[in-house]
Design a protein around this motif. Structure first.
Motif, short mmCIF file in Angstrom:
data_model
loop_
_atom_site.label_atom_id
_atom_site.label_comp_id
_atom_site.label_asym_id
_atom_site.label_seq_id
_atom_site.Cartn_x
_atom_site.Cartn_y
_atom_site.Cartn_z
N GLU A 91 0.81 -1.21 0.00
CA GLU A 91 0.00 0.00 0.00
C GLU A 91 0.85 1.26 0.00
OE1 GLU A 91 -4.30 1.24 1.64
OE2 GLU A 91 -3.02 0.14 3.03
N GLY A 92 1.95 1.26 0.75
CA GLY A 92 2.80 2.44 0.78
C GLY A 92 3.34 2.78 -0.61
N ALA A 93 3.80 1.77 -1.33
CA ALA A 93 4.37 2.00 -2.65
C ALA A 93 3.28 2.37 -3.66
CB ALA A 93 5.12 0.76 -3.12
N TYR A 94 2.18 1.63 -3.65
CA TYR A 94 1.10 1.95 -4.60
C TYR A 94 0.55 3.36 -4.36
CZ TYR A 94 0.51 -2.55 -6.96
OH TYR A 94 0.68 -3.66 -7.76
N LEU A 95 0.37 3.72 -3.10
CA LEU A 95 -0.20 5.03 -2.80
C LEU A 95 0.73 6.14 -3.26
CD1 LEU A 95 -2.45 6.67 -1.59
CD2 LEU A 95 -1.42 6.39 0.67
N ALA A 96 2.03 5.99 -3.00
CA ALA A 96 2.99 7.01 -3.43
C ALA A 96 3.00 7.13 -4.95
CB ALA A 96 4.38 6.67 -2.91
N THR A 100 1.52 10.36 -7.29
CA THR A 100 2.35 11.03 -8.28
C THR A 100 1.61 11.15 -9.60
OG1 THR A 100 4.40 10.22 -7.27
CG2 THR A 100 4.52 10.91 -9.57
N VAL A 101 0.93 10.07 -10.01
CA VAL A 101 0.15 10.11 -11.25
C VAL A 101 -0.97 11.13 -11.14
CG1 VAL A 101 -1.35 8.80 -12.79
CG2 VAL A 101 0.68 7.71 -11.83
N ALA A 102 -1.68 11.14 -10.02
CA ALA A 102 -2.80 12.08 -9.83
C ALA A 102 -2.31 13.52 -9.83
CB ALA A 102 -3.53 11.77 -8.52
N ASP A 103 -1.12 13.76 -9.27
CA ASP A 103 -0.57 15.11 -9.22
C ASP A 103 0.02 15.55 -10.55
OD1 ASP A 103 -1.29 15.30 -6.58
OD2 ASP A 103 0.70 14.81 -5.79
N GLU A 104 0.47 14.58 -11.35
CA GLU A 104 1.15 14.89 -12.61
C GLU A 104 0.55 14.08 -13.76
OE1 GLU A 104 5.33 14.26 -12.03
OE2 GLU A 104 5.35 15.30 -10.12
N PRO A 105 -0.75 14.19 -13.99
CA PRO A 105 -1.39 13.37 -15.03
C PRO A 105 -0.86 13.66 -16.43
CG PRO A 105 -2.90 15.07 -14.28
CD PRO A 105 -1.73 15.08 -13.33
N ARG A 176 -10.65 10.24 -10.31
CA ARG A 176 -10.50 8.97 -9.59
C ARG A 176 -9.59 9.15 -8.38
NH1 ARG A 176 -11.99 3.93 -11.16
NH2 ARG A 176 -11.05 2.23 -9.99
N ASP A 177 -9.93 8.48 -7.28
CA ASP A 177 -9.23 8.64 -6.01
C ASP A 177 -7.99 7.74 -5.94
OD1 ASP A 177 -8.47 9.03 -3.42
OD2 ASP A 177 -10.25 8.15 -2.51
N PRO A 178 -6.78 8.33 -5.84
CA PRO A 178 -5.58 7.48 -5.76
C PRO A 178 -5.54 6.62 -4.51
CG PRO A 178 -5.03 9.80 -5.39
CD PRO A 178 -6.45 9.75 -5.86
N GLU A 179 -6.10 7.13 -3.39
CA GLU A 179 -6.12 6.34 -2.16
C GLU A 179 -6.99 5.08 -2.33
OE1 GLU A 179 -6.35 9.60 -2.24
OE2 GLU A 179 -4.61 10.25 -1.06
N ALA A 180 -8.17 5.26 -2.92
CA ALA A 180 -9.06 4.12 -3.14
C ALA A 180 -8.45 3.13 -4.12
CB ALA A 180 -10.41 4.60 -3.65
N THR A 181 -7.75 3.65 -5.12
CA THR A 181 -7.11 2.78 -6.11
C THR A 181 -5.97 1.99 -5.48
OG1 THR A 181 -7.66 4.41 -7.83
CG2 THR A 181 -6.04 2.73 -8.40
#
Length: 210
Positions: A91-96, A100-105, A176-181
């Protein structure tokens, strides 16, 4: 301080300034709308200085992707090495990564629109390094007892592939929510990986000729 040492530091600083300027320009206006002149203006350097480091905008994009992925990879390695259990590892790696993707689409979409070049990076450059780092971290997790022993190559391919495609989903769906993903990917793989804990690892079948 020697002149040679100062010159090398200036080179590193100038290249970094160009990459930072390109990233900001691409994120704000999109790759197609940005010119080399825009990047030069944003960097505050002379046009001649730019061409000491990059010949084309495409070359700049490749270097920017390599630089950004290297930064993210270093962050993911640190998170995975600190993880105390399988859920934290995933989860730590996926969330980070997904944040990054959500901040820099725009940057991620640039990668998606240039997938042949990205695939080449996967084989011979920083994306390949990222996958090898994941394999090393999986082996470390297995040695620390937080991951059941299994086929590292297959597991790394599954984790990396899912991350890449879920990143695509985030980039193409800005709401889309990065946390939920990240939570979805974590739950999916925790359940699958833990199934190996009470069973002997499956060995890949090798097809023989004849």
């Amino acid at each position: 301080m020697s002149k040679t040492g100062k010159r090398e530091r200036n080179k590193v600083a100038n290249r970094g300034a160009i990459l930072d300027a390109a990233r900001q320009c691409f994120l704000e206006r999109g790759y197609d709308a940005v010119t080399i002149r825009d990047v030069v203006r944003q960097s505050g350097l002379a046009a001649g200085t730019f061409y000491n480091y990059f010949r084309t905008k495409e070359e700049l994009l490749r270097a920017l992707i390599e630089s950004r992925v290297a930064q993210v990879t270093a962050q993911l390695v640190e998170l995975r090495r600190r993880a105390r259990n399988l859920q934290q590892f995933l989860e730590g790696a996926y969330l980070a990564g997904f944040r990054t993707v959500a901040d820099e689409p725009v940057l991620y979409n640039l990668m998606l629109r240039n997938e042949p070049a990205v695939r080449a990076l996967y084989k011979d450059s920083v994306l390949g390094v990222s996958v090898r780092a994941l394999k090393d971290d999986l082996r470390d997790g297995m040695n620390r007892g937080i991951i059941p022993r299994m086929d590292v190559d297959a597991l790394a391919a599954a984790l990396f592939g899912a991350g890449y495609e879920l990143g695509r989903l985030l980039a193409e769906n800005p709401g889309r929510d990065p946390e939920a993903t990240a939570a979805f990917a974590t739950r999916l793989f925790v359940g699958g990986i833990q199934a190996f804990a009470s069973n002997a690892p499956l060995k890949p079948r090798v097809r023989t000729a004849g």
